[in-house]
Design a protein around this motif. Structure first.
Motif, mmCIF file in Angstrom:
data_model
loop_
_atom_site.group_PDB
_atom_site.id
_atom_site.type_symbol
_atom_site.label_atom_id
_atom_site.label_comp_id
_atom_site.label_asym_id
_atom_site.label_seq_id
_atom_site.Cartn_x
_atom_site.Cartn_y
_atom_site.Cartn_z
ATOM 1 N N GLN A 167 0.837 -1.209 0.000
ATOM 2 C CA GLN A 167 0.000 0.000 0.000
ATOM 3 C C GLN A 167 0.866 1.251 0.000
ATOM 4 O O GLN A 167 0.502 2.267 -0.594
ATOM 5 C CB GLN A 167 -0.888 0.029 1.247
ATOM 6 C CG GLN A 167 -2.055 -0.921 1.151
ATOM 7 C CD GLN A 167 -3.080 -0.625 2.231
ATOM 8 O OE1 GLN A 167 -3.600 0.476 2.321
ATOM 9 N NE2 GLN A 167 -3.332 -1.605 3.070
ATOM 10 N N ARG A 217 0.446 4.150 -2.577
ATOM 11 C CA ARG A 217 0.158 5.542 -2.165
ATOM 12 C C ARG A 217 1.151 6.497 -2.815
ATOM 13 O O ARG A 217 0.783 7.607 -3.216
ATOM 14 C CB ARG A 217 0.210 5.687 -0.641
ATOM 15 C CG ARG A 217 -0.949 5.056 0.108
ATOM 16 C CD ARG A 217 -2.252 5.845 -0.016
ATOM 17 N NE ARG A 217 -3.385 5.053 0.472
ATOM 18 C CZ ARG A 217 -4.640 5.183 0.075
ATOM 19 N NH1 ARG A 217 -4.958 6.100 -0.829
ATOM 20 N NH2 ARG A 217 -5.585 4.416 0.555
ATOM 21 N N ASP A 277 -4.674 7.706 -10.786
ATOM 22 C CA ASP A 277 -6.042 8.039 -10.376
ATOM 23 C C ASP A 277 -6.560 7.097 -9.298
ATOM 24 O O ASP A 277 -7.261 7.515 -8.397
ATOM 25 C CB ASP A 277 -6.972 7.985 -11.593
ATOM 26 C CG ASP A 277 -6.583 9.024 -12.623
ATOM 27 O OD1 ASP A 277 -6.649 10.223 -12.292
ATOM 28 O OD2 ASP A 277 -6.184 8.647 -13.740
ATOM 29 N N ARG A 278 -6.240 5.815 -9.435
ATOM 30 C CA ARG A 278 -6.657 4.874 -8.401
ATOM 31 C C ARG A 278 -5.685 3.701 -8.390
ATOM 32 O O ARG A 278 -4.842 3.576 -9.291
ATOM 33 C CB ARG A 278 -8.099 4.395 -8.619
ATOM 34 C CG ARG A 278 -8.347 3.662 -9.907
ATOM 35 C CD ARG A 278 -9.852 3.376 -10.075
ATOM 36 N NE ARG A 278 -10.143 2.946 -11.438
ATOM 37 C CZ ARG A 278 -10.266 1.667 -11.802
ATOM 38 N NH1 ARG A 278 -10.117 0.700 -10.925
ATOM 39 N NH2 ARG A 278 -10.538 1.361 -13.058
ATOM 40 N N LYS A 286 -6.766 10.346 -0.178
ATOM 41 C CA LYS A 286 -8.201 10.277 -0.451
ATOM 42 C C LYS A 286 -8.515 9.497 -1.727
ATOM 43 O O LYS A 286 -9.671 9.233 -2.030
ATOM 44 C CB LYS A 286 -8.773 11.694 -0.563
ATOM 45 C CG LYS A 286 -8.651 12.480 0.722
ATOM 46 C CD LYS A 286 -9.679 13.617 0.764
ATOM 47 C CE LYS A 286 -9.368 14.592 1.871
ATOM 48 N NZ LYS A 286 -8.232 15.495 1.520
ATOM 49 N N LYS A 287 -7.497 9.166 -2.493
ATOM 50 C CA LYS A 287 -7.765 8.437 -3.747
ATOM 51 C C LYS A 287 -8.093 6.973 -3.447
ATOM 52 O O LYS A 287 -7.595 6.407 -2.476
ATOM 53 C CB LYS A 287 -6.551 8.536 -4.666
ATOM 54 C CG LYS A 287 -6.330 9.929 -5.246
ATOM 55 C CD LYS A 287 -5.182 9.907 -6.249
ATOM 56 C CE LYS A 287 -4.937 11.280 -6.842
ATOM 57 N NZ LYS A 287 -3.739 11.283 -7.710
ATOM 58 N N PRO A 288 -8.913 6.349 -4.288
ATOM 59 C CA PRO A 288 -9.324 4.968 -4.014
ATOM 60 C C PRO A 288 -8.187 3.949 -4.153
ATOM 61 O O PRO A 288 -7.428 3.986 -5.124
ATOM 62 C CB PRO A 288 -10.414 4.702 -5.069
ATOM 63 C CG PRO A 288 -10.323 5.790 -6.064
ATOM 64 C CD PRO A 288 -9.573 6.934 -5.460
ATOM 65 N N LEU A 289 -8.095 3.088 -3.151
ATOM 66 C CA LEU A 289 -7.140 1.980 -3.198
ATOM 67 C C LEU A 289 -7.917 0.702 -2.879
ATOM 68 O O LEU A 289 -8.361 0.503 -1.758
ATOM 69 C CB LEU A 289 -6.008 2.209 -2.191
ATOM 70 C CG LEU A 289 -4.768 1.318 -2.286
ATOM 71 C CD1 LEU A 289 -3.595 1.919 -1.539
ATOM 72 C CD2 LEU A 289 -5.015 -0.103 -1.818
ATOM 73 N N GLU A 290 -8.119 -0.094 -3.897
ATOM 74 C CA GLU A 290 -8.903 -1.323 -3.740
ATOM 75 C C GLU A 290 -7.979 -2.470 -3.351
ATOM 76 O O GLU A 290 -6.913 -2.630 -3.916
ATOM 77 C CB GLU A 290 -9.591 -1.616 -5.089
ATOM 78 C CG GLU A 290 -10.311 -2.945 -5.144
ATOM 79 C CD GLU A 290 -10.697 -3.335 -6.578
ATOM 80 O OE1 GLU A 290 -10.749 -2.451 -7.469
ATOM 81 O OE2 GLU A 290 -10.926 -4.537 -6.807
ATOM 82 N N ARG A 291 -8.409 -3.233 -2.352
ATOM 83 C CA ARG A 291 -7.599 -4.395 -1.957
ATOM 84 C C ARG A 291 -8.361 -5.662 -2.251
ATOM 85 O O ARG A 291 -9.527 -5.780 -1.942
ATOM 86 C CB ARG A 291 -7.267 -4.306 -0.475
ATOM 87 C CG ARG A 291 -6.326 -3.150 -0.192
ATOM 88 C CD ARG A 291 -6.307 -2.793 1.250
ATOM 89 N NE ARG A 291 -5.816 -3.900 2.070
ATOM 90 C CZ ARG A 291 -5.739 -3.845 3.381
ATOM 91 N NH1 ARG A 291 -6.118 -2.758 4.020
ATOM 92 N NH2 ARG A 291 -5.293 -4.869 4.067
#
Ligand SMILES: Cc1cc2nc3c(=O)[nH]c(=O)nc-3n(C[C@H](O)[C@H](O)[C@H](O)COP(=O)(O)OP(=O)(O)OC[C@H]3O[C@@H](n4cnc5c(N)ncnc54)[C@H](O)[C@@H]3O)c2cc1C
Lengths: 317, 246
Positions: free
Chosen positions: B66, B70, B78-79, B193-198
């Motif tokens: 992560q 980041r 963007d994500r 604040k940007k999306p981080l999908e796990r």
């Protein structure tokens, strides 16, 4: 006793001549006991190349696939052909040059197996050593029984096999559909010119950031040309635009094993040293006595390269 | 889509564990693989040049990845998507997992470094391109996109090779493709604040069986320490003693 099954070596060539990396792969293959060695030449109008491959000592048979699509070495076009012809073989080897690095992983994926990159030593028929972490660490890699072994051979670790072979040459048939999504545009030759090839030269002189400019490299070329040796460079010299990219030696450039390597104005970063550690004699000329290159150099001289190069030209030329 | 691998920083002095089972990574500085950082920079430049694209950063590895994602988001992605796993992932397994994401995200271009500076394998991009049955352009030092194709200049042993490939495709970055930007503090704040999908890697259902066994790590044999000479005459005789230039 278990014997290993046949080996297929994918030849590297430019259409007219076999690259010496192929002869080095043959030496690697002959060191794996008990295997029959075939060489695969994918090309177009490449009979000279096939004849050169057939003359390599230790080669049993040369397979050729001669078709216009194979005129340029495009991995996406060559890989399905190699994968199809790999059917009868236990080992599929290519050189760890940009040609082999581009092609062989694509072949391995089509075959559903892993690849051993930069194979540098043979521990057993299914166990090999390779460098990782820019050569700071050597790892032993074992391939389980039943899986094909696909590898790129670190060419600096093996001497080229001599001529003296009389292999038969046969045309191979491939049915694999070839993609049309990739096309060759051009090859812009690098900086070597008429100088000896870096990867096969017996002697290499090399310049780093310390050389200072593209113009100053002329000094090094003059000395090299006088003595008939090849010229290489550090990444810093390439990035600064002093010399073209194909002269870079190191982790991300060429890995070489000349008998003599002389570094002028190169500090000796680990990424550079990994490209020269198989050199016979390493000589360093650097004005900084603390430069890390002196830790690995067999002969070191703390001095200004601008003074040393003209003196060398006088005394050696 | 850009792939970012978490690796030991290139400035770290690598040490092999005493039992030969790997290298020491505890308490060691980790970074984005430098070649992957270049790949991300290239994607950002394509977007900044006016192509209406979204830049997705992807990493495979433990939860700690992560941090690298980041950083990628702070650079401008963007994500991000993390495929989480605590086991070693071979290049073929990584390529299989990436293919799943490619099928879901349908990218026009997948960019990644030509090699990771830990295992130095130089395989994943080529393997992904093979499994995807799409073009590959490895060792890219220049990339131009127009009309659904990319013209790529590749650093090869003989000089510079130019190829033209149809998109979508896989391009792997060499060092001279660009120079990555530095991240600024406000960008780091924004990236939070940007999306981080796990997603759990195993849940993708791809074949992860190792094809190779890495049985022993060791330090290479050191070269013998050499000697210093005082001047050119001594250097010349040292060379002649060894049989050179006689
Ligand atoms: C992922 C990655 C991959 C890399 N891959 C490679 C690679 O493949 N190959 C590579 O080479 N590097 C590579 N590098 C870069 C490497 O880390 C070093 O930055 C680079 O090798 C330094 O080049 P240099 O020694 O020419 O320059 P510097 O480190 O700047 O050294 C210049 C030297 O010249 C000496 N000098 C200056 N003037 C004179 C003079 N007049 N006379 C004598 N000596 C003088 C100085 O004392 C100094 O030691 C890589 C880095 C990374 C992060």
């Amino acid at each position: 006793m278990m014997t290993t099954s046949g080996m297929l070596i994918v030849a590297e060539h430019n259409g007219g001549n076999l690259n010496q990396s192929t002869a080095r792969c043959v030496t690697c293959a002959t060191s794996i006991a008990g295997a029959r060695i075939d060489v695969l030449v994918l090309g177009h109008e490449c009979s000279t190349v096939a004849a050169q491959a057939a003359a390599l000592f230790g080669v049993h048979r040369v397979l050729t696939v001669d078709r216009p699509e194979n005129a340029a070495p495009l991995a996406a076009v060559l890989a399905p052909q190699v994968a199809e012809l790999a059917a009868g073989y236990g080992y599929i080897l290519g050189p760890s040059t940009t040609f082999g690095k581009d092609l062989m992983p694509r072949v391995a994926a089509l075959l559903g197996v892993g690849q051993i990159s930069d194979l540098m030593a043979i521990v057993g028929p299914r166990a090999f050593q390779r460098p990782v972490y820019a050569g700071n660490v050597i790892v032993t890699v074992e391939v389980p029984e039943g899986l094909k072994i696909v590898a790129t051979v670190r060419t600096a670790s093996f001497k080229p096999t001599p001529d003296g072979g009389t292999a038969e040459i046969t045309q191979a048939r491939v049915d694999a559909a070839l993609p049309s999504h990739t096309s060759f545009v051009e090859l812009r030759a690098g900086g070597g010119g008429a100088r000896p090839d870096l990867q096969t030269a017996r002697i290499v002189f090399s310049g780093g950031r310390g050389v200072g400019s593209e113009g100053n490299f002329a000094l090094l070329y003059a000395l090299a040309d006088r003595l008939g040796v090849a010229v290489g460079a550090s990444r810093a010299a390439v990035d600064a635009g002093f010399v073209p990219n194909d002269m870079q030696i190191g982790q991300t450039g060429k890995i070489i094993a000349p008998d003599l390597y002389i570094a002028f104005g190169i500090s000796g970063a680990i990424q550079h040293l990994t490209g020269i550690k198989d050199a016979g004699l390493i000589v360093a000329v650097n004005k900084d006595a603390e430069a890390p290159i002196f830790q690995v150099a067999d002969v070191g001289l703390v001095a200004d390269l601008f003074q040393i190069i003209p003196e060398l030209e006088k005394k050696l030329g | 889509m850009v792939c970012l691998k978490r690796v030991v920083d290139y400035n770290v002095r690598i040490r092999v564990k005493d039992d030969g089972s790997g290298v020491v990574t505890d308490g060691v500085k980790m970074s984005i693989n430098p070649f992957d950082e270049i790949a991300l920079e290239e994607a950002l430049r394509i977007r900044e040049a006016g192509q209406p694209v979204e830049v997705i950063a992807v990493s495979i590895g433990p939860d700690d990845c992560q941090q690298q994602l980041r950083t990628g988001l702070a650079m401008g992605a963007d994500r991000a998507i993390l495929l989480e796993t605590d086991t070693e992932v071979e290049p073929l397994a990584a390529a299989r997992a990436l293919l799943k994401l490619v099928e879901r995200e349908q990218p026009d271009l997948v960019l990644m470094g030509k090699q990771a500076i830990d295992d130095d394998n130089n395989q994943t991009g080529q393997m992904l391109a093979a499994l995807w049955n799409r073009p590959q352009a490895t060792f890219a030092s220049r990339l131009e996109i127009a009309d659904g194709r990319a013209t790529v200049t590749r650093e090869v042993d003989d000089g510079l090779e130019v190829i033209s490939i149809e998109l979508p495709a896989v391009v792997t970055a060499d060092l001279r493709l660009n120079e990555p930007r530095y991240v600024k503090l406000p960008d780091i704040m924004k990236a939070k604040k940007k999306p981080l999908e796990r997603q759990n890697l195993a849940a993708l259902g791809t074949d992860m069986t190792p094809r190779l066994r890495l049985s022993k790590y060791e330090a290479p044999l050191p070269r013998q320490k050499g000697r210093m000479v005082a001047n050119v005459d001594e250097l010349v005789s040292a060379l002649r003693d060894k049989g050179f230039f006689n």
